[in-house]
Scaffold this active site. Structure first.
Site: not given
Ligand code: NAD
Length: 562
Positions: A51, A208, A273, A280, A416, A498
């Site tokens: 992240g 990646r 983002a 980038l 789960c 996040g």
């Protein structure tokens, strides 16, 4: 990027020999190390787990000090960690958490990326993301079921809306286009193919993309956009599941696909983002990216936002053309709006679009990891979950798919979606399995911060709440207090995970099931109360489904509307 001083490979110990004085302290030690295992972390030399710059410790000296303290910590002591740096050990009691963590928190008016970076450069803070700084990241698996469920919900919606009538509720015969194949975004291709669809994944960094192929999340990386398109369009036509990576910038490729009139059914995005320095911009090479961002953060931010605006404009274009389009929790709409693109919020976030009904029942990504390092322990817990919840069809499907399709990264782990009234049953069963020797060592039980009752995040978990309470951040604080009061082994409060600095406050918990009677009592309380917070949060916001869930599992609501 060059490695931070002191960098070296780290891997959690396996087996039953303790380094620390008890499993309650061995567990956070192994999970901290596991977060930085080269098979788990995206950039372990820089302590970056996933992240963008989500870190497990502030610097390597802090990592060493945390490890040392955990090794020596007694059963009535609590280690305090302030944004990745150990700052104190206090006398508490055996029901208290062994570690309390606060990451990236800033006072409201100061909660901006530039101020955060200024303080970070002074060595005063670090970005903890969600499970990076709270030591319960388990690799791309941590997100894959949520992504799988989300794409499943998209399939159901497409079928119900008549836009894709012959799918039988799967994604067979559809094409999804997304971007970002990082730690979390890398789960997208597998989630789409598990739902039977074809997916084109745009990623600027070939390393990646290759990593996702190596870990079996992505089928293939195409040599060019044309070659990739040919593959996915053929798969769509033949109703075959296939995931294809293409190397390029999403802010160029997505508008290009729109221009070409490619028939795309679903569009989303999981580039980083939330942090403009980790997206980038067009016109900047991969090689220059991080040096440029470090040298001129303001200029870079402006350019990256302009690119995000072009990216989001193309997403809106696909929505106008009839595709199902959603923001996948990375704040790209907010960044595009900051660049002046007025229609940025013309498509919804994934929580109000697909996930909120699950949140009303306290459901979310529940996870556990085997401290033994033995995959057999996780396979035994898989069987236990399958036996315990026979009536839950979605869960049954997932628990049969996961062992076959998911490669473990680091300590074997499973995820789960379970909710209130369910999690404590699973936790107690695991604790019994440790006690009886069915499992060879204790397990840790935690969850993502992508959660129903422990997050305030108006662009994501709490977007468009029924009562308008999106930005109310009392809930994650209450959640952390409740988990502390209930016996969790470590508890954390974070800011900015996040969606980025200034946009979220959230809390986490991890509890050790070591097979003792005391652990059973703690596990039962934490895993009852933690998801109960999700139900309460949604009862308070006026969701009837949440009130029904509260009544069903017996959660007391003092001011319930009758
Ligand atoms: P990451 O930093 O590991 O990966 C991001 C990827 O995006 C990188 O591989 C990077 O090369 C790529 N990228 C950056 N700019 C690009 C561009 N212009 N075009 C194409 N590719 C580009 O991050 P992650 O862990 O995968 O998380 C991705 C985003 O999703 C973050 O914003 C994170 O906060 C968010 N997130 C969402 C959820 C969810 O459930 N929806 C969960 C966790 C994280």
């Amino acid at each position: 990027m060059t490695a931070l001083p002191g960098a070296r490979p780290v891997r959690a110990a396996r087996g039953t020999t303790l380094t620390a004085k008890s499993w309650a302290t061995e567990a956070p030690l192994r999970m901290l190390q596991n977060n930085l295992d080269p098979d788990v972390a995206e950039d372990p030399d820089n302590l970056v787990v996933y992240g963008g710059t989500g870190r497990a410790a502030r610097d390597w000296a802090s990592f060493d000090a945390i490890s040392r303290e955990l090794t020596d910590l007694e059963q009535d002591e609590t280690l305090l960690v302030q944004s990745g740096r150990p700052v104190g050990v206090l006398r508490t009691h055996e029901w208290a958490p062994r570690v309390l963590i606060a990451n990236s928190n800033l006072v409201g008016d100061w909660a901006t990326w530039p101020e955060f970076r200024r303080l970070e450069a002074m060595g005063l803070t670090m970005y903890g993301q969600m499970t990076a700084g709270s030591w319960i990241y388990i690799g791309s698996q941590g997100i894959v079921q949520g992504t799988y469920e989300t794409f499943g919900a998209v399939a159901t919606k497409l079928a119900a809306s008549g836009r894709h009538q012959h799918s039988g509720g799967s994604l067979a015969g559809t094409l999804t286009v997304t971007a970002g194949l990082g730690g979390m975004g890398g789960a997208q291709p597998l989630a789409v193919t598990l739902n039977g669809g074809a997916v084109l994944c745009i990623e600027v960094d070939p390393h990646r993309a290759r990593r996702r192929v190596e870990t079996r999340y992505l089928d293939v990386v195409a040599d060019s956009l044309d070659a990739g398109l040919e593959l996915v369009l053929a798969a769509k036509k033949d109703r075959k599941a296939l995931s294809v990576g293409v190397i390029g910038n999403a802010a160029e490729i997505l508008p290009e696909l729109l221009r070409r009139g490619v028939e795309v059914d679903i569009v989303t995005d999981q580039t980083s983002a939330h942090d403009p320095l980790w997206y980038l911009p067009t016109g900047v090479s991969l090689e220059d990216w991080h040096d440029y961002a470090r040298a001129k953060p303001d200029e870079f931010t402006d350019r990256s936002r302009v690119s995000m605006a072009a990216h989001v404009e193309a997403m809106v274009g696909f929505a106008d053309a009839g595709a199902e389009v959603f923001d996948y929790g990375n704040s790209i709409r907010g960044e595009a709006q900051l660049a002046g693109y007025e229609r940025a919020f013309d498509f919804p976030g994934f929580v109000p679009a697909y996930i909120r009904p699950l949140f009303c029942e306290g459901k979310g990504p529940f996870r556990w990891a085997a401290l033994s390092g033995d995959p057999a322990d996780i396979h035994a817990t898989d069987r236990a979950i399958i036996e315990m919840f026979p009536e839950n069809e979605g869960l049954q499907r997932w628990m049969r798919l996961a062992p076959e399709k998911i490669a473990f990264q680091g300590l074997p782990a499973r995820i789960c979606w379970l909710g209130a009234g369910e999690r404590h049953l699973a936790g107690l069963r695991f604790n019994e399995m440790v006690a009886s020797g069915e499992l060879s060592a204790p397990v840790v039980i935690g969850r993502d911060h992508l959660d129903s009752g422990s997050v305030a995040s108006p662009y994501r978990e709490t977007e468009s709440m029924a009562d308008g309470s999106d930005a109310i951040a009392d809930w994650p604080l209450l959640n952390a207090l409740v988990n502390t009061a209930s016996g969790a082994t470590w508890v954390s409060i974070h800011h900015g995970g996040g969606v980025g600095i200034g946009r979220s406050i959230h809390a986490g918990q991890v509890t050790v099931a070591d097979g003792t009677e005391l652990a059973a009592q703690k596990v039962e309380r934490v895993l009852t109360n933690d998801p109960a917070m999700g139900v309460l949060r949604h009862v308070d916001a006026g969701y009837p489904e949440a009130s029904a869930a509260a009544e069903k599992v017996g959660i007391q609501v003092p001011m319930a509307q009758s």
